[in-house]
Motif scaffolding. Structure first.
Motif, PDB file in Angstrom:
ATOM      1  N   PHE A 122      -9.202   2.549  -0.974  1.00  0.00           N
ATOM      2  CA  PHE A 122      -8.347   3.710  -0.717  1.00  0.00           C
ATOM      3  C   PHE A 122      -7.822   4.369  -1.990  1.00  0.00           C
ATOM      4  O   PHE A 122      -7.175   5.405  -1.927  1.00  0.00           O
ATOM      5  N   LYS A 123      -8.121   3.774  -3.147  1.00  0.00           N
ATOM      6  CA  LYS A 123      -7.837   4.444  -4.413  1.00  0.00           C
ATOM      7  C   LYS A 123      -8.933   4.112  -5.404  1.00  0.00           C
ATOM      8  O   LYS A 123      -9.227   2.938  -5.657  1.00  0.00           O
ATOM      9  N   ARG A 124      -9.550   5.137  -5.961  1.00  0.00           N
ATOM     10  CA  ARG A 124     -10.583   4.961  -6.960  1.00  0.00           C
ATOM     11  C   ARG A 124     -10.671   6.254  -7.774  1.00  0.00           C
ATOM     12  O   ARG A 124     -10.047   7.268  -7.421  1.00  0.00           O
ATOM     13  N   ARG A 125     -11.424   6.242  -8.821  1.00  0.00           N
ATOM     14  CA  ARG A 125     -11.608   7.457  -9.609  1.00  0.00           C
ATOM     15  C   ARG A 125     -12.712   8.279  -8.941  1.00  0.00           C
ATOM     16  O   ARG A 125     -13.873   8.224  -9.298  1.00  0.00           O
ATOM     17  N   ARG A 154      -7.799   0.291  -5.996  1.00  0.00           N
ATOM     18  CA  ARG A 154      -7.017  -0.431  -4.981  1.00  0.00           C
ATOM     19  C   ARG A 154      -7.864  -0.561  -3.717  1.00  0.00           C
ATOM     20  O   ARG A 154      -8.515   0.396  -3.285  1.00  0.00           O
ATOM     21  N   ASP A 214     -11.696  -1.452   2.520  1.00  0.00           N
ATOM     22  CA  ASP A 214     -11.354  -0.033   2.424  1.00  0.00           C
ATOM     23  C   ASP A 214     -10.923   0.263   0.986  1.00  0.00           C
ATOM     24  O   ASP A 214      -9.904  -0.236   0.518  1.00  0.00           O
ATOM     25  N   GLN A 221       0.814  -1.220   0.000  1.00  0.00           N
ATOM     26  CA  GLN A 221       0.000   0.000   0.000  1.00  0.00           C
ATOM     27  C   GLN A 221       0.844   1.265   0.000  1.00  0.00           C
ATOM     28  O   GLN A 221       0.364   2.340  -0.384  1.00  0.00           O
ATOM     29  N   PRO A 229     -13.445  10.861  -4.982  1.00  0.00           N
ATOM     30  CA  PRO A 229     -12.934  11.293  -3.689  1.00  0.00           C
ATOM     31  C   PRO A 229     -12.657  10.105  -2.785  1.00  0.00           C
ATOM     32  O   PRO A 229     -13.207   9.010  -2.994  1.00  0.00           O
ATOM     33  N   PRO A 230     -11.818  10.272  -1.770  1.00  0.00           N
ATOM     34  CA  PRO A 230     -11.526   9.169  -0.843  1.00  0.00           C
ATOM     35  C   PRO A 230     -12.796   8.683  -0.150  1.00  0.00           C
ATOM     36  O   PRO A 230     -13.710   9.463   0.122  1.00  0.00           O
ATOM     37  N   LEU A 231     -12.845   7.392   0.105  1.00  0.00           N
ATOM     38  CA  LEU A 231     -13.983   6.821   0.820  1.00  0.00           C
ATOM     39  C   LEU A 231     -13.903   7.216   2.284  1.00  0.00           C
ATOM     40  O   LEU A 231     -12.849   7.104   2.908  1.00  0.00           O
TER      41      LEU A 231
END
Length: 275
Positions: free
Chosen positions: A201-204, A183, A199, A174, A206-208
């Motif tokens: 923690f990376k997506r297209r 991710r 979790d 990570q 805003p952060p979750l």
């Protein structure tokens, strides 16, 4: 000097559906397949696992939670694309047929490729080859020793051949940069079998705000466990009702004593035999 022509003024058209803003969740322009969990679909761009992209799953221990996370999507793919295969590369354990069958997976369409321990180049090569195969619909690869450059090549291959690709790596990854557009960190919840903390923690987008809790147990298994708990509860209640009959002061009475609970039980059995 800035131009004031109509064409120049039309350039900053942020209402265009093809323009993505970093503060928003990615649009459905990417083809996806539902994860099988509504709560997870709701936080993923496009509402599911992206096809033609690498999905990186980080976890503290390999071989424990993967199937609970991905089996529903793989089963849906199998139902939609008859005859195509799911390839497992470097799986830490051989898949257990009855457990996967309970998740509606057809074991005859799983192909497992094993390499020598620590032979990362062979596993990477096998993963790329599987992605290029026309008869393969999805690839699951366990690559604990992969580096960012390796992951990038797999991402390119998944995109070029439009395959569903999951790469499982240890939690230490990570802190490394990754070209994967999606991710996740996945961990089991202590004392709650089948419950996963996920979790993104990376997506297209805003952060979750907070991890999700997913119950990954198959419906039939959950029903069996519920029935087992109910049976155990009734047994405890019945034991509580019978407990006064088995107090030490009475159990210690001689068998021939009329007050002995064992004597009373034998009398009841004898009475039933006569009828």
């Amino acid at each position: 000097m800035l131009s004031s022509s109509p064409a120049a003024r039309a350039l900053p058209d942020f209402a265009n559906a093809n323009v993505w803003r970093a503060g928003e969740l990615g649009s459905a322009s990417v083809q996806t397949i539902a994860t099988g969990y509504g709560a997870l679909d709701a936080v993923l761009p496009g509402g599911g696992w992206p096809q033609g992209a690498l999905i990186e799953v980080l976890q503290p221990q390999a071989g424990v939670h993967e199937w609970g996370l991905v089996a529903a999507a793989l089963a849906a793919l199998q139902a939609r694309a008859l005859g195509e295969l799911t390839v497992l590369v470097g799986a830490p354990w051989l898949p257990f047929g009855p457990a996967l069958g309970a998740r509606a997976l057809d074991m005859r369409r799983l192909l497992s490729i094993q390499g020598k321990p620590g032979d990362a180049p062979s596993l990477l090569w096998a993963t790329r080859e599987a992605l290029q195969c026309a008869d393969v619909q999805s690839v699951l690869a366990w690559l604990p020793d992969a580096r960012s450059a390796h992951v990038r090549r797999l991402q390119i291959a998944a995109h070029a051949h439009h395959k569903l690709l999951f790469v499982f790596r240890p939690l230490r990854a990570q802190h490394e940069s990754s070209p994967a557009p999606l991710r996740l960190r996945v961990e089991g919840v202590a004392g709650e079998a089948g419950l996963l903390r996920v979790d993104v923690f990376k997506r297209r987008g805003p952060p979750l705000a907070a991890p999700l809790l997913l119950d990954t147990r198959p419906a039939r298994l959950a029903a069996l466990l519920a029935a087992s708990r109910e049976r155990a509860r009734r047994q405890r209640e019945e034991a509580g009702v019978l407990a006064p009959l088995l107090l030490p002061s009475r159990v210690s009475l001689p068998l021939t004593s009329p007050e002995s609970p064992i004597h009373a039980l034998l009398d009841r059995i004898a009475h039933l035999d006569h009828h």
